[in-house]
Write an enzyme that holds these catalytic residues in place. Sequence first.
Site, PDB file in Angstrom:
ATOM      1  N   HIS A  19       0.805  -1.188  -0.065  1.00  0.00           N
ATOM      2  CA  HIS A  19      -0.052  -0.052   0.067  1.00  0.00           C
ATOM      3  C   HIS A  19       0.919   1.202  -0.083  1.00  0.00           C
ATOM      4  CE1 HIS A  19      -3.818   1.592   0.668  1.00  0.00           C
ATOM      5  NE2 HIS A  19      -3.535   2.553   1.496  1.00  0.00           N
ATOM      6  N   LYS A 164     -10.082   6.896  -3.482  1.00  0.00           N
ATOM      7  CA  LYS A 164      -8.945   7.851  -3.033  1.00  0.00           C
ATOM      8  C   LYS A 164      -7.649   7.302  -3.686  1.00  0.00           C
ATOM      9  CE  LYS A 164      -7.057   8.937   1.371  1.00  0.00           C
ATOM     10  NZ  LYS A 164      -7.424   9.710   2.537  1.00  0.00           N
ATOM     11  N   LYS A 166      -3.573   7.944  -3.633  1.00  0.00           N
ATOM     12  CA  LYS A 166      -2.267   8.580  -2.888  1.00  0.00           C
ATOM     13  C   LYS A 166      -1.395   8.897  -4.051  1.00  0.00           C
ATOM     14  CE  LYS A 166      -3.493   7.326   1.363  1.00  0.00           C
ATOM     15  NZ  LYS A 166      -3.613   8.613   2.546  1.00  0.00           N
ATOM     16  N   ASP A 195      -5.049  12.262  -2.152  1.00  0.00           N
ATOM     17  CA  ASP A 195      -4.278  12.547  -0.906  1.00  0.00           C
ATOM     18  C   ASP A 195      -2.958  12.825  -1.248  1.00  0.00           C
ATOM     19  OD1 ASP A 195      -3.613  12.726   1.536  1.00  0.00           O
ATOM     20  OD2 ASP A 195      -4.603  11.050   2.466  1.00  0.00           O
ATOM     21  N   GLU A 221      -6.685  15.927  -0.802  1.00  0.00           N
ATOM     22  CA  GLU A 221      -6.395  16.103   0.865  1.00  0.00           C
ATOM     23  C   GLU A 221      -4.939  16.293   1.071  1.00  0.00           C
ATOM     24  OE1 GLU A 221      -8.173  12.259   2.240  1.00  0.00           O
ATOM     25  OE2 GLU A 221      -6.885  12.390   3.906  1.00  0.00           O
ATOM     26  N   ASP A 246      -5.877  17.082   6.877  1.00  0.00           N
ATOM     27  CA  ASP A 246      -6.041  15.841   7.431  1.00  0.00           C
ATOM     28  C   ASP A 246      -4.748  15.618   8.626  1.00  0.00           C
ATOM     29  OD1 ASP A 246      -6.018  13.146   8.346  1.00  0.00           O
ATOM     30  OD2 ASP A 246      -5.317  12.304   6.648  1.00  0.00           O
ATOM     31  N   LYS A 270     -10.124  11.276  12.568  1.00  0.00           N
ATOM     32  CA  LYS A 270      -9.670  10.095  13.012  1.00  0.00           C
ATOM     33  C   LYS A 270      -9.442  10.041  14.359  1.00  0.00           C
ATOM     34  CE  LYS A 270      -6.779   9.615   8.795  1.00  0.00           C
ATOM     35  NZ  LYS A 270      -5.409  10.124   8.251  1.00  0.00           N
ATOM     36  N   GLU A 324     -13.475   6.140   5.131  1.00  0.00           N
ATOM     37  CA  GLU A 324     -12.375   5.269   4.431  1.00  0.00           C
ATOM     38  C   GLU A 324     -12.073   4.185   5.447  1.00  0.00           C
ATOM     39  OE1 GLU A 324      -9.005   7.744   3.416  1.00  0.00           O
ATOM     40  OE2 GLU A 324      -8.649   8.190   5.598  1.00  0.00           O
TER      41      GLU A 324
HETATM   42 MG   LIG Z   1      -4.986  11.447   4.470  1.00  0.00          MG
END
Ligand SMILES: [Mg+2]
Length: 378
Positions: A19, A164, A166, A195, A221, A246, A270, A324
């Site tokens: 990831h 999303k 990255k 993001d 993001e 974030d 979060k 998410e």
């Molecule tokens: Mg983030």
Amino acid sequence: MMIRSVDIYILDIPTVRPHQLAMHTITAQSIVVARITNEAGQEGWSEVATIGGASYGEGTVEAIKANIDQYITPHIIGKELADFSKIMFEVSKVVRGNNFAKAVVEEALIDLVAKSKNVPAYELLGGKIHDSLPLAWTLASGDTGKDIEEAKEFLRQKRHKIFKLKIGKGDPFKNVDHVLKIIAAVGDKARVTVDVNQAWDETTANYCIEKLQAGGVSMVEQPLPTWNYEGMARLTERFMVPIMADEAANSVQDVFQITKHRYGNCIALKPCKHGGLLETKKVAAIAEGAGFGLYGGTMIESSLGTAACAAVYATISEFEFGTEIFGPLLFKDRITTDEIQFENFEIIIPDGPGFGMEIDLDKVKHYARDYSYSLSLK
Ligand SMILES: [Mg+2]
């Protein structure tokens, strides 16, 4: 009922695929698990995760465990369990920051109080508004073809229709092309967000967001480093596409400043960043009062930590950007006998006592770095 013990474990659990984020590629995710036991021997369990050692944020699993063992646990043992809110208030007076450590302790207390009352944890948080919530997936294989394949497969399975990407690692302009190819491939069947994980400077952000906005990206993001608040305000002012805070949005005080000065116009929640489930409710209220959209974020927790996030997200009125909390789908294994359920593009809020997750102690022992060492200290 008094609190008898607090045990903290560090576990490393492999993921189903690498990831890739701006600062780190996850192949095994490191989590901190807390077990709090009352006098009757009942147990509350919880989990927080960090990403890539100290590369995502300054909190590491090792520091979380050390700070709980040394500085938080002594303030918890022997206290009345039902006073979990008072206990955490007292901890906040003697331990600065350490939000991840506070979160995992508070969540284990809440799981235990809820289990001892035989109610779901969300009932201690105001009661649930949602039975399920929309669930985004992060396309982060690092390969455009694979990401498109994955997106189409999940649309077919009705698993996700928010994706999303990255895009903080590598050449920003190639990454923008990568995003536009994915938008072209999924068409209007899905919403695509990006993001950047703080990776761009302001000039790069201006170039890239213009192209992303024109190409139909629906949210950007944390494009800039956390310290560049004013840059975030300028991007928010300039572009129509929502700019999400974030990594910059941690304590209630941070989030108040972000909303007041519009260092972004939406917030990723979060519980670990905010210091627990009760603090998450406060952050959500500040954002709601400022007209900011919310996103139910993840630090990529496994089933246990995801269930804790789901318990508080279920009590928050609106998630303009969905959630998410897909962590359990990325882990190769789990430390609970219960599984989180996903259905029709949404995550189902677990309904059992506490966070609705039974622990598989053999799995905890198997993945814990320090299980026998922790026992030897007793
Ligand atoms: Mg983030």
